[in-house]
Design an enzyme around this catalytic site. Structure first.
Site, PDB file in Angstrom:
ATOM      1  N   CYS A 139      -6.845  -1.247   2.838  1.00  0.00           N
ATOM      2  CA  CYS A 139      -6.988   0.208   2.928  1.00  0.00           C
ATOM      3  C   CYS A 139      -8.276   0.755   2.319  1.00  0.00           C
ATOM      4  O   CYS A 139      -9.094   1.364   3.011  1.00  0.00           O
ATOM      5  CB  CYS A 139      -5.809   0.887   2.235  1.00  0.00           C
ATOM      6  SG  CYS A 139      -4.195   0.322   2.785  1.00  0.00           S
ATOM      7  N   HIS A 195      -6.968   7.397  -1.223  1.00  0.00           N
ATOM      8  CA  HIS A 195      -7.056   6.002  -1.675  1.00  0.00           C
ATOM      9  C   HIS A 195      -8.487   5.558  -1.947  1.00  0.00           C
ATOM     10  O   HIS A 195      -8.853   4.410  -1.665  1.00  0.00           O
ATOM     11  CB  HIS A 195      -6.382   5.063  -0.669  1.00  0.00           C
ATOM     12  CG  HIS A 195      -5.896   3.792  -1.331  1.00  0.00           C
ATOM     13  ND1 HIS A 195      -5.419   2.717  -0.612  1.00  0.00           N
ATOM     14  CD2 HIS A 195      -5.828   3.429  -2.642  1.00  0.00           C
ATOM     15  CE1 HIS A 195      -5.076   1.746  -1.450  1.00  0.00           C
ATOM     16  NE2 HIS A 195      -5.308   2.166  -2.684  1.00  0.00           N
TER      17      HIS A 195
END
Length: 514
Positions: A139, A195
């Site tokens: 990610c 993130h």
């Protein structure tokens, strides 16, 4: 911009003409969600193996000849061809990411048990890429590569695979897609998963986005919004925002509101200030919770509060059926946002991009690729990739050109008339000439590095070294599953690709010692 053709302004009355294949015109049916008690119900080609003679020559990315082997053309699709000479204003940009969505998890990419009519329609209305890659295999690094247009290893935060330590992140003084577009006059917003670092040091609003609504961490429980350490993780800007409904539903509602309000401010087409919206879903990332699964949600919350740091991984949960629910819910949710875009009058002048941040996890369908998330095998980095821009790109097309995340950063900056920062040169290559002017794509290598693995693609060939330390060579057109190691047959080619990978690696930051 200095070395590129600007996007031409199109008079408000002028509309691009399209030669549309069947079912390529935008649908006027908005997706609907039945309503359960707690919240609205929603979210949730076998390749030919090729004769040995087929793997003899060295291709280039620009050629990428028959590399549709792992994703044959769909009915009604035709090979991509640009429509040069069209005029348009600078586009709005709607950039949508799924989370851990597998290579073949959409029905337009081969899924037989998952129905994704809205994303399939988006593909029919634009270009479906059969060889789209993420910038990394997890990610955070892929998001770094998108936001910076550079290899993740150029920044300290990009070395985390993925980010878990609150002391690292995307430095606020590093130019980003959002900050560069904002400097060029765009309104910028991010809705969903960030993130790229935690408060107080890191945030979308510190890195170029005017507004942010979403979560900072890599995963959260879909109802309670609890993260891996039990922290509450839903924010508006830098302040907590309380909403205990299903997360994908909340993000979709926010995105619909955002697009609708943007249309009202601009009067639809003819916007004085174009916009960028990064819409980052967490679906279908674990935990395997679909909309309405309140009992399973409560059990995971109980475990989190009891101190179980592995509860969100949900290693004892999920199923093919549950995964299907989540992917189909993602599809319906994207459909809602696209319907709002159409109703707002902005569809013609909005470039819509859809992809996944990396390959799929254990419930994903990746056939015929091998590997999955966290691996530099094809299944870990090849992702469904769709682009639609009605004003400039004809519908019903498929491209077999290998492209990866940093290329889209460079492309979006060019079509938006924004300049890259000279002190932070891009690693991606703009595809604007290919997509809009019919130019041959630049010949280049695609490079990946994760801790313990390396990969480089040049034309049809891929150099790969896994955690075992053995150098391998695969011809991806003949062997998309990466089973026939040609290293012993092509030692000179292997050496050239290894040298090319190591030359790039020397320019990157080293991984910190563990």
């Amino acid at each position: 911009m200095s070395s590129v053709d600007p996007v031409h302004e199109r008079p408000a009355h002028e509309s691009a003409a399209h030669g549309s294949p069947a079912d390529a015109a935008p649908s006027h049916e908005a997706p609907t969600h039945p309503t359960p008690g707690l919240s609205r119900r929603a979210f949730g080609g076998l390749a030919g193996v090729g004769a040995a003679a087929a793997v003899g020559g060295l291709g280039t990315l620009a050629g990428a000849p028959a590399a549709a082997a792992a994703a044959p053309e769909q009915p009604g699709e035709r090979p991509f061809r640009a429509a040069p000479g069209r005029r348009s204003r600078r586009p709005n940009i709607l950039f949508i990411l799924g989370d851990d969505l597998g290579w073949a998890d959409l029905s337009s990419y081969g899924a037989s048990g998952i129905r994704t009519p809205h994303l399939d329609r988006l593909a029919r209305q634009g270009v479906r890429f059969t060889q789209g890659y993420s910038g990394s295999a997890t990610c955070s690094p892929t998001r770094f590569s998108l936001y910076t247009g550079r290899y993740p290893g150029r920044t300290a935060g990009g070395l985390a695979e993925p980010i878990a330590d609150r002391g690292v992140g995307l430095a606020p003084d590093h130019p980003t897609l959002a900050s560069l577009l904002r400097d060029a006059g765009y309104a910028t917003a991010l809705i969903g998963k960030w993130h790229c670092g935690y408060l107080p040091d890191y945030s979308p609003t510190k890195s170029g986005w005017d507004t942010f609504f979403g979560n900072f961490g890599g995963a959260l429980e879909y109802y309670s919004k609890l993260g891996l350490a039990g922290e509450y993780d839903l924010y508006e800007g830098d302040a907590e925002y309380r909403d205990l409904r299903y997360y994908t539903r909340i993000l979709t509602e926010r995105a619909v509101e955002h697009v609708t309000e943007a249309g009202k401010r601009s009067g639809g087409r003819g916007a004085d200030r174009p916009w960028l919206l990064n819409l980052n879903y967490t679906t279908p990332h674990w935990p395997w919770i679909a909309d309405g699964d309140t009992e399973e949600s409560a059990e995971i919350v109980r475990r989190i509060k009891a101190g179980d740091r592995s509860a969100l991984f949900h290693e004892d949960g999920g199923s093919l059926e549950k995964y299907r629910e989540m992917v189909e819910d993602l599809d319906r949710s994207v459909g809602e946002v696209l319907a709002a875009l159409r109703r707002s009058g902005q569809e013609e002048d909005t470039l819509v991009f859809f992809a996944s941040d990396n390959g799929g996890e254990r419930w994903s369908y990746n056939w015929p690729l091998s590997g999955n998330k966290a691996s530099l095998k094809e299944g870990g980095i090849r992702v469904p990739t769709i682009v639609r821009w009605p004003a400039r790109i004809d519908p019903g097309q498929v491209s077999h050109e290998p492209v990866f995340t940093p290329d889209w950063t460079a492309t979006l900056l060019e079509v938006a008339g924004a300049r890259p920062d000279r002190d932070h040169p891009l690693d991606g290559t703009s595809l604007a000439g290919y997509l809009l002017r019919g130019e041959r794509p630049a010949e280049r290598d695609l490079f990946w590095r994760v801790r313990g693995e390396r990969a480089l693609r040049r034309g049809d060939w891929k150099y790969y070294r896994g955690t075992g330390g053995t150098d391998q060579l695969f011809h991806l057109t003949a062997d998309p599953r990466e089973q026939a190691d040609r290293a012993g047959h092509e030692p000179e080619l292997l050496a050239r690709l290894r040298t090319a990978w190591e030359a790039v690696d020397r320019t990157l930051l080293p991984y910190p010692k563990r």
